[in-house]
Scaffold this active site. Structure first.
Site: not given
Ligand SMILES: [Mg+2]
Length: 231
Positions: A19, A21, A177
């Site tokens: 991922d 961001d 995240d």
């Molecule tokens: Mg993310």
């Protein structure tokens, strides 16, 4: 860590998909800022930071629908357009450094012939701008973006990257995240690895049953090293 993060021996690990961001780039503060600014600009109620961090990781349209359940299509498009303009161009929005250890981690994996990919809810324009600005573009064999695929946790992005790389789910790991990353991984039958320096706290990520949960990218690299040393 008790779970085997990765059998690196015999080339079993072939692909790691990240991922963007909150995983490679420390951008959630800028995202929160621009979501709040977009709401102000179009006269919508401004949601608090906790509510906004909760939905970071979804595609922008899906995020707006979560934040404003009564929104119609026109509102969603206006909000998304205003948000993206802020994120891409606002000079007074928070900056977006890479997290510590990104290039060491990517270099280490690349040095072991592991292919690398990105599956992000960013727009194609946003990701390309970020890859250009950071110089990380050269690492990735395939990238998938939110405007080209269904929003996470749909497995479309991850399946696309695996197909491009020619690697099956069992030899792939998805690093993210947010629970949306881990749920996407589960839907694609890919073991998910959580990092807790982004938007979702450890307890929330644990609920999505990751293969491993690490505090940051430096710890992730150490875990990879240990996994290699264990074979
Ligand atoms: Mg993310």
């Amino acid at each position: 860590m008790t779970a085997p993060l990765l059998p690196l021996a015999n080339g079993e690990l072939r692909l790691v998909v990240f991922d963007w961001d909150g995983t490679l780039m420390d951008s959630p503060r800028r995202i929160v800022h621009c979501l709040q600014r977009a709401a102000t600009e179009i006269g919508a109620p401004v949601r608090d930071e906790a509510s906004l961090r909760n939905i970071i990781g979804l595609g922008v349209q899906a995020a707006v629908r979560e934040l404003y359940p009564d929104a119609d299509d026109r509102f969603v498009e206006r909000f998304a357009t205003t948000y993206r303009a802020c994120y891409l161009d606002a000079v007074d929005a928070p900056e977006t450094p890479l997290f510590a250890g990104v290039s060491e981690l990517l270099d280490w994996l690349e040095g072991r012939d592991v292919l690398l990919g990105v599956a992000t809810s960013k727009s194609r324009r946003g990701l390309d701008q970020a890859l250009e600005a950071t110089g990380l573009g050269r690492y990735f064999v395939a990238t998938a973006t939110g405007d080209e695929h269904a929003s996470k946790p749909d497995p479309s992005m991850l399946e696309f990257v695996m197909a491009r790389a020619g690697v099956e789910p069992g030899r792939t790991r998805m690093v993210g995240d947010s629970v949306y990353d881990l749920e996407m991984a589960r839907h694609a039958r890919v073991p998910g690895v959580g990092v807790t320096h982004g938007v979702h706290p450890p307890g929330r990520l644990e609920g999505a049953a990751p293969l491993a949960l690490l505090p940051d990218l430096e710890a992730l690299l150490e875990a990879f090293r240990q996994a290699e040393g264990a074979h």
